[in-house]
Design an enzyme around this catalytic site. Structure first.
Site, PDB file in Angstrom:
ATOM      1  N   ASP A  89      34.999   4.539  28.669  1.00 31.75           N
ATOM      2  CA  ASP A  89      34.002   5.219  27.993  1.00 31.75           C
ATOM      3  C   ASP A  89      34.212   4.534  26.572  1.00 31.75           C
ATOM      4  O   ASP A  89      35.484   4.091  26.157  1.00 31.75           O
ATOM      5  CB  ASP A  89      33.881   6.584  27.910  1.00 31.75           C
ATOM      6  CG  ASP A  89      34.913   7.392  27.616  1.00 31.75           C
ATOM      7  OD1 ASP A  89      35.950   7.114  28.053  1.00 31.75           O
ATOM      8  OD2 ASP A  89      34.624   8.288  26.490  1.00 31.75           O
ATOM      9  N   GLU A 152      36.935  10.256  27.734  1.00 29.48           N
ATOM     10  CA  GLU A 152      38.093  10.234  26.506  1.00 29.48           C
ATOM     11  C   GLU A 152      37.248  10.403  25.152  1.00 29.48           C
ATOM     12  O   GLU A 152      37.833  11.067  24.465  1.00 29.48           O
ATOM     13  CB  GLU A 152      38.880   8.964  26.562  1.00 29.48           C
ATOM     14  CG  GLU A 152      40.187   9.479  25.982  1.00 29.48           C
ATOM     15  CD  GLU A 152      40.535   8.890  24.584  1.00 29.48           C
ATOM     16  OE1 GLU A 152      41.157   8.976  23.671  1.00 29.48           O
ATOM     17  OE2 GLU A 152      39.208   8.401  23.885  1.00 29.48           O
TER      18      GLU A 152
END
Length: 469
Positions: A89, A152
């Site tokens: 991400d 994250e």
């Protein structure tokens, strides 16, 4: 067995870069409005996770997808597990790019794209280190598990879910920071004062909005203000232009009768290093706070202006410094005020050293600005300070590999950023940025040097093998 790691990476440079380019094309920003059972953080993070796992399948690894939250790519057998943690991400691209953030561009021996340095580039370098070990058939005595996350940059719910289903590695590292090593990380917590969304002065604040994520310095801010007359609105616009010139920032103001629409441009930066950015929101609030606002709007602007240029929590009464971990930092990353709607707030994201914590932060903020706020929301899910001693064999081995391949002396480092390395009691961050690098993480025109990318792959291959053989 002696392996020429540099030669092995050189033979795979083109393939590594091709794989990275394709991964960077996936727009893997979290989108809460598109979350489904199949895409727990939106389609982008899911697609990037699947794309990375597909490389493992292609290359003959044991691969597992844990319900599109996270997954792993595995090699070797043994009672102990060496964990390597990467994430697919990315933070929102935002404005200010010279090129499309999801069309990778190589120029001046750098690859430009969102995620190139945080964390797709470093993850790909580490993956190719593992791939080399497998392709050479090198013997290992531990299970090597490359864990791939997809949340994250937000809540880490990917890892919460993953470890509800999979066992925790015994030790490991995250290729998500810098060399020589990051063996300590400050605590991370957000505190959000809430405000009444009322007005009461001769000027009315209709909206004030800034920020994309708590861990990004707001680059842009917009606000809409109603002045008491057309003449006052014109005067407000003129005063704003004078303020912009004096302050050295840029922006615009548009008039529509008595309504003035403001925009101000700052500079984004990682929330762990707010001193590297220019917080657009506090600049605009400092200007507006000089005018006759009232009610909750006045309280809101007073607090937003109060913290202007304060990245160490001094004005909030929470400044703290530890001899080993350094100073507390504070990023005011999210701002939202809409007149008449509940939920006006400012989000303070703190990176704090050992010796202070949630209670001290809440108490200091309450004493400092409590008179202006309705409630103080303290993030109940937060990470405390993390440290792995330099004497630990994990740290010692990684530093030895770094020294051998660079000729530079290794040393421990403690940062404000948070990496997956802190998931493990014996977990650290290791690369992939080298000392002296230009930090573009969470900024426009993010890039990674190709020389650093390939050099990191050499170090990762050797490090993984030494830790697992």
């Amino acid at each position: 067995m002696t392996v020429n790691w540099q030669q092995e990476v050189d033979q795979r440079k083109e393939a590594l870069l091709d794989d990275l380019v394709e991964l960077l094309k996936v727009k893997s920003e979290r989108e809460d409005d598109k979350i489904t059972a199949d895409a727990p953080f939106g389609p982008g993070p899911r697609d990037a996770l699947l794309h990375m796992l597909s490389y493992g399948e292609r290359d003959g690894f044991v691969v597992k997808n844990v319900d599109n939250y996270a997954g792993h790519i595995e090699y070797g057998e043994g009672e102990e597990i060496l964990g390597i943690f990467g994430h697919m991400d990315v933070v929102p691209a935002g404005d200010g790019w010279d090129t499309d953030p999801y069309v990778p561009v190589i120029k001046d021996n750098k690859i430009y794209a969102r995620g190139s340095s945080d964390d797709k580039g470093p993850s790909m370098a580490a993956y190719y280190g593992l791939k080399i070990i497998k392709e050479l058939g090198l013997p290992v005595s531990k299970k090597i598990r490359f864990v791939v996350g997809s949340d994250e940059e937000s809540t880490w719910k990917d890892m919460d879910y993953y470890f509800e289903h999979e066992e925790m590695p015994d030790f490991g590292f995250a290729p998500d920071a810098e060399f020589p090593i990051i063996n300590g990380e400050k605590g991370n917590i957000s505190v959000a004062p809430q405000f009444a969304s009322t007005n009461g002065g001769s000027y009315e604040l209709k909206t004030f909005k800034a920020g994309l994520r708590p861990n990004m310095v707001p680059q842009d801010v917009t606000a809409v203000v109603t002045a008491p007359s057309v003449e006052k609105a014109e005067s407000l616009k003129e005063a704003y232009h004078a303020y912009l010139e004096k302050s050295g920032v840029s922006g615009t103001a548009e008039l529509n009768d008595t309504v003035v629409s403001f925009k101000l441009i700052g500079k984004s930066a990682h929330g762990a290093s707010p001193q590297a950015g220019v917080n657009a929101a506090t600049y605009l609030a400092t200007f507006l706070n000089e005018f006759d606002f009232g009610g909750g709007a006045k309280n809101y602007l007073t607090v937003a202006a109060h913290i202007h240029l304060d990245v160490y929590g001094e004005k909030l009464g929470v400044a703290y410094e530890d001899e080993k971990m350094g100073k507390l930092t504070m990023n005011a990353g999210l701002f939202e005020f809409v007149a008449g709607e509940e939920g006006a707030y400012i989000n303070f994201n703190f990176r704090y050293p050992q010796g202070t914590g949630k209670e001290q932060l809440a108490a200091g903020i309450t004493d400092s600005i409590g008179q202006y706020v309705t409630t103080l929301k303290v993030d109940e899910k937060h990470s405390g300070p993390h440290y792995v001693p330099v004497e630990d064999p994990l740290v010692a081995t990684l530093l030895a590999v770094y020294e051998e391949h660079t000729g530079e002396k290794g040393y421990e480092q403690i940062i404000g950023g948070g990496t997956y390395g802190r998931l493990l009691k014996r977990g650290v961050a290791f690369g992939a940025m080298f000392p002296g690098f230009t930090d573009t993480m969470h900024q426009a025109n993010e890039f990674m040097s190709l020389d650093d990318l390939f050099r990191a792959a050499v170090i990762y291959a050797d490090a993984i093998y030494r830790l697992a053989k």
